[in-house]
Design an enzyme around this catalytic site. Structure first.
Site, PDB file in Angstrom:
ATOM      1  N   GLN A  87     -10.707 -27.934  19.861  1.00  0.00           N
ATOM      2  CA  GLN A  87     -10.439 -26.487  19.969  1.00  0.00           C
ATOM      3  C   GLN A  87      -9.646 -26.175  21.264  1.00  0.00           C
ATOM      4  OE1 GLN A  87     -14.113 -27.198  19.161  1.00  0.00           O
ATOM      5  NE2 GLN A  87     -13.242 -27.544  17.185  1.00  0.00           N
ATOM      6  N   ASP A 147      10.539 -27.635  19.461  1.00  0.00           N
ATOM      7  CA  ASP A 147      11.469 -27.757  18.326  1.00  0.00           C
ATOM      8  C   ASP A 147      11.253 -26.645  17.295  1.00  0.00           C
ATOM      9  OD1 ASP A 147       8.958 -29.278  18.120  1.00  0.00           O
ATOM     10  OD2 ASP A 147       9.593 -29.595  16.045  1.00  0.00           O
ATOM     11  N   ALA A 183     -13.078 -29.671  13.983  1.00  0.00           N
ATOM     12  CA  ALA A 183     -11.732 -30.053  14.435  1.00  0.00           C
ATOM     13  C   ALA A 183     -11.067 -30.863  13.316  1.00  0.00           C
ATOM     14  CB  ALA A 183     -11.839 -30.904  15.683  1.00  0.00           C
ATOM     15  N   GLY A 184      -9.776 -30.811  13.249  1.00  0.00           N
ATOM     16  CA  GLY A 184      -9.097 -31.646  12.245  1.00  0.00           C
ATOM     17  C   GLY A 184      -7.879 -32.283  12.868  1.00  0.00           C
ATOM     18  N   HIS A 185      -7.709 -33.574  12.695  1.00  0.00           N
ATOM     19  CA  HIS A 185      -6.477 -34.182  13.187  1.00  0.00           C
ATOM     20  C   HIS A 185      -5.978 -35.243  12.223  1.00  0.00           C
ATOM     21  CE1 HIS A 185      -9.987 -35.719  15.429  1.00  0.00           C
ATOM     22  NE2 HIS A 185      -9.515 -36.904  15.086  1.00  0.00           N
ATOM     23  N   LYS A 199      -3.089 -31.447  20.393  1.00  0.00           N
ATOM     24  CA  LYS A 199      -3.776 -32.360  21.315  1.00  0.00           C
ATOM     25  C   LYS A 199      -3.749 -33.789  20.789  1.00  0.00           C
ATOM     26  CE  LYS A 199      -7.519 -29.861  21.050  1.00  0.00           C
ATOM     27  NZ  LYS A 199      -7.022 -28.634  20.435  1.00  0.00           N
ATOM     28  N   THR A 256      -7.328 -24.516   3.306  1.00  0.00           N
ATOM     29  CA  THR A 256      -7.212 -23.310   2.480  1.00  0.00           C
ATOM     30  C   THR A 256      -5.756 -22.943   2.180  1.00  0.00           C
ATOM     31  OG1 THR A 256      -7.126 -21.981   4.482  1.00  0.00           O
ATOM     32  CG2 THR A 256      -9.294 -22.313   3.500  1.00  0.00           C
ATOM     33  N   GLY A 257      -4.805 -23.406   2.960  1.00  0.00           N
ATOM     34  CA  GLY A 257      -3.402 -23.020   2.799  1.00  0.00           C
ATOM     35  C   GLY A 257      -3.130 -21.598   3.271  1.00  0.00           C
ATOM     36  N   ARG A 258      -4.137 -20.964   3.883  1.00  0.00           N
ATOM     37  CA  ARG A 258      -3.953 -19.582   4.332  1.00  0.00           C
ATOM     38  C   ARG A 258      -3.050 -19.512   5.557  1.00  0.00           C
ATOM     39  NH1 ARG A 258      -8.339 -15.352   4.919  1.00  0.00           N
ATOM     40  NH2 ARG A 258      -8.724 -16.458   6.845  1.00  0.00           N
ATOM     41  N   ASP A 302      -5.423 -26.200  17.882  1.00  0.00           N
ATOM     42  CA  ASP A 302      -4.194 -26.553  17.160  1.00  0.00           C
ATOM     43  C   ASP A 302      -2.961 -26.586  18.071  1.00  0.00           C
ATOM     44  OD1 ASP A 302      -5.727 -26.566  14.763  1.00  0.00           O
ATOM     45  OD2 ASP A 302      -5.510 -24.397  14.635  1.00  0.00           O
TER      46      ASP A 302
HETATM   47  P1  IMP Z   1     -16.652 -22.761  14.424  1.00  0.00           P
HETATM   48  O1  IMP Z   1     -16.234 -23.685  15.506  1.00  0.00           O
HETATM   49  O2  IMP Z   1     -16.590 -23.344  13.055  1.00  0.00           O
HETATM   50  O3  IMP Z   1     -17.988 -22.124  14.713  1.00  0.00           O
HETATM   51  O4  IMP Z   1     -15.603 -21.530  14.404  1.00  0.00           O
HETATM   52  C1  IMP Z   1     -15.522 -20.592  15.487  1.00  0.00           C
HETATM   53  C2  IMP Z   1     -14.081 -20.150  15.726  1.00  0.00           C
HETATM   54  O5  IMP Z   1     -13.334 -21.256  16.221  1.00  0.00           O
HETATM   55  C3  IMP Z   1     -13.343 -19.683  14.477  1.00  0.00           C
HETATM   56  O6  IMP Z   1     -12.473 -18.606  14.853  1.00  0.00           O
HETATM   57  C4  IMP Z   1     -12.539 -20.895  14.059  1.00  0.00           C
HETATM   58  O7  IMP Z   1     -11.378 -20.527  13.347  1.00  0.00           O
HETATM   59  C5  IMP Z   1     -12.195 -21.499  15.404  1.00  0.00           C
HETATM   60  N1  IMP Z   1     -11.969 -22.948  15.347  1.00  0.00           N
HETATM   61  C6  IMP Z   1     -12.926 -23.922  15.266  1.00  0.00           C
HETATM   62  N2  IMP Z   1     -12.353 -25.141  15.262  1.00  0.00           N
HETATM   63  C7  IMP Z   1     -11.027 -24.945  15.375  1.00  0.00           C
HETATM   64  C8  IMP Z   1      -9.919 -25.838  15.467  1.00  0.00           C
HETATM   65  O8  IMP Z   1     -10.058 -27.072  15.469  1.00  0.00           O
HETATM   66  N3  IMP Z   1      -8.690 -25.244  15.568  1.00  0.00           N
HETATM   67  C9  IMP Z   1      -8.526 -23.891  15.618  1.00  0.00           C
HETATM   68  N4  IMP Z   1      -9.536 -23.027  15.548  1.00  0.00           N
HETATM   69  C10 IMP Z   1     -10.782 -23.544  15.423  1.00  0.00           C
END
Ligand code: IMP
Length: 454
Positions: A225, A355, A38-40, A15, A323-325, A12
């Protein structure tokens, strides 16, 4: 030539924005590890696209490749491709035949094992990432290429599925359903295989990319990541199961280290820290229940610190997208960055989100750690040792909130002076030049100092 984009912290870091800006000059964007964890979000022609697997470049007319180091959930892949098509795009996505397939039992086991692990749980995304890489290392995985061959697919499933079923039922005492049914899996995944074949999506990744490079194309290698989540160099066991660090770019694509090493390796740095999940974080501000080790929500970390954490969290939008967490937040951690700079061999830095810190009176940085009475400047090798580290802070005068879009237009010198002092401290400490500075979430809100493709 190649440009490799690597997260230097805990994921996060922004990237996607850097891939977007530099990716304009790229012909091919390849991911080298991870999967739909991953989420983008990509904004293109005023439209927002949320992707977790398809490389963002594919939205912009580039060829997007999922390298052999990735783990691919075909369901997510085709969902994303179909959604993009419904919205009028024609994404060109290729998948390495050597990439491993995430099957439904991997997802199920990810959830089951996380629940069992209690204090050792990494807080995974439950997408089956870890169990799929386990099967890869255990030489019982199913690869994308296996989906193309019915006999091989059936043989692989017949070997592995009974083991997974026994694991779930007999070790973890869970009921199993379709996710562990050989015939159901065979039918479903054979269909994915046919579609991959019909759409000409599979490639021998290393050969494909090398040919593009030989033809003079620009290739971008995109890590997901970040380095502190790397299975070798991160905060084990609170890590992901692959190598986001730059070594992964060669192993996970099939390009030689000498090829990747001829290009730039850009470390993406967020100007503060955020963390999803557990594990030590010596520069943490405040805390988040169930994620910050030994955190007592009743007691908190003191009113001022909790307020500061909330301010940074709100300004930076540091809440889980699904999740909004709240995410854990902290000051920049220089030992973590020195470790990442060495492990990745960064040639340039892109520092994002300055910023978000604007308007604070004081901005702090964890300059070093105090570890068992000694000052240390990088991350110790075990997570228990890291947990004993206390950050020693350096303080910087804050900078004002300004019109960041205007700053982006006017270039580096338009960045407020105190923010430049902060940026230059980071660059000097890491002995690495600044290539770009992110001053806002939008595509245009990046100050470009150096373009690696020029
Ligand atoms: P996994 O990749 O789902 O096995 O998660 C392993 C760890 O990597 C956990 O602590 C996740 O929160 C973290 N994690 C996996 N993908 C991301 C990401 O894209 N951004 C931030 N943390 C991530």
């Amino acid at each position: 030539m190649t440009v490799t984009i690597v997260g230097s912290q805990l994921g996060d870091e922004g990237k996607g924005g850097v891939v977007d800006v530099y990716g304009d000059a790229a012909d091919v964007v390849a991911r080298y590890q991870g999967g739909d964890n991953a989420g983008h979000t990509v904004v293109h022609d005023g439209k927002k696209y949320k992707l977790s697997l398809v490389p963002s470049g594919a939205v912009r007319g580039k060829i997007g490749v999922l390298g052999n180091g990735c783990v691919v959930n075909p369901e997510t892949l085709f969902d994303e491709i179909d959604t993009l098509r419904e919205r009028g795009l024609e994404p060109d996505v290729r998948v390495a035949e050597r990439a491993h397939v995430i099957l439904p039992y991997h997802r199920a086991l990810d959830g089951i094992e996380e629940a069992e692990k209690e204090d050792l749980a990494a807080g995974t995304t439950k997408r089956g990432i870890g169990p799929t890489y386990e099967d890869k290392a255990g030489r019982r995985g199913v690869r994308i290429g296996d989906l193309l061959d019915p006999d091989v697919l059936r043989e692989r499933l017949e070997y592995v599925v009974p083991q997974k079923k026994a694991l779930a039922e007999e070790v973890f005492d869970k009921e199993t359903g379709e996710a562990f049914d050989i015939d159901h899996l065979y039918e479903t995944y054979r269909e994915y295989g046919k579609r991959l074949e019909e759409e000409g999506m599979t490639v021998d990744c290393g050969t494909f990319l090398q040919e593009r490079i030989d033809d003079g194309d620009n290739v971008m290698l995109e890590g997901a990541q970040g380095t502190s989540l790397d299975i070798d160099h991160g905060v084990y066991p609170y890590v992901t199961s692959s190598n986001p660090s730059s070594g992964g770019a060669t192993v996970g694509t099939g390009l030689g280290p000498t090829v990747v090493g001829q290009g730039d390796v850009i470390g993406i740095v967020k100007a503060y820290l955020s963390r999803v999940g557990t594990g030590p974080l010596p520069t943490e501000l405040g805390g988040v229940e169930d994620q910050t080790p030994d955190y007592d929500p009743e007691e908190g970390a003191g009113e001022d610190e909790e307020a500061l954490a909330t301010q940074i969290r709100d300004e930076g939008g540091e809440y889980g997208t699904v999740t909004g967490r709240p995410r854990r937040v902290g000051w920049l951690d220089m030992p973590m960055l020195r470790h990442a700079t060495r492990a990745n061999g960064f040639t340039g830095l892109a520092i994002n989100h300055i910023d978000v810190l604007a308007g604070l009176d004081e901005v702090k940085v964890g300059h070093s750690y105090e570890f068992d009475g000694e000052e240390i400047f990088t991350v110790p090798p075990t997570t228990e040792q890291w947990g004993r580290c206390e950050a020693t802070f350096k303080s910087f005068d804050g900078w004002p909130d300004v019109d960041w879009a205007e700053v982006a237009d006017n270039g580096y010198e338009a960045i407020p002076e105190n923010a430049r002092t902060y940026l230059e401290y980071i660059s000097d400490e890491l002995d690495t030049p600044i290539y770009a500075v992110g001053v806002g979430p939008g595509r245009g809100e990046t100050v470009i100092v150096e373009n690696p493709y020029e």
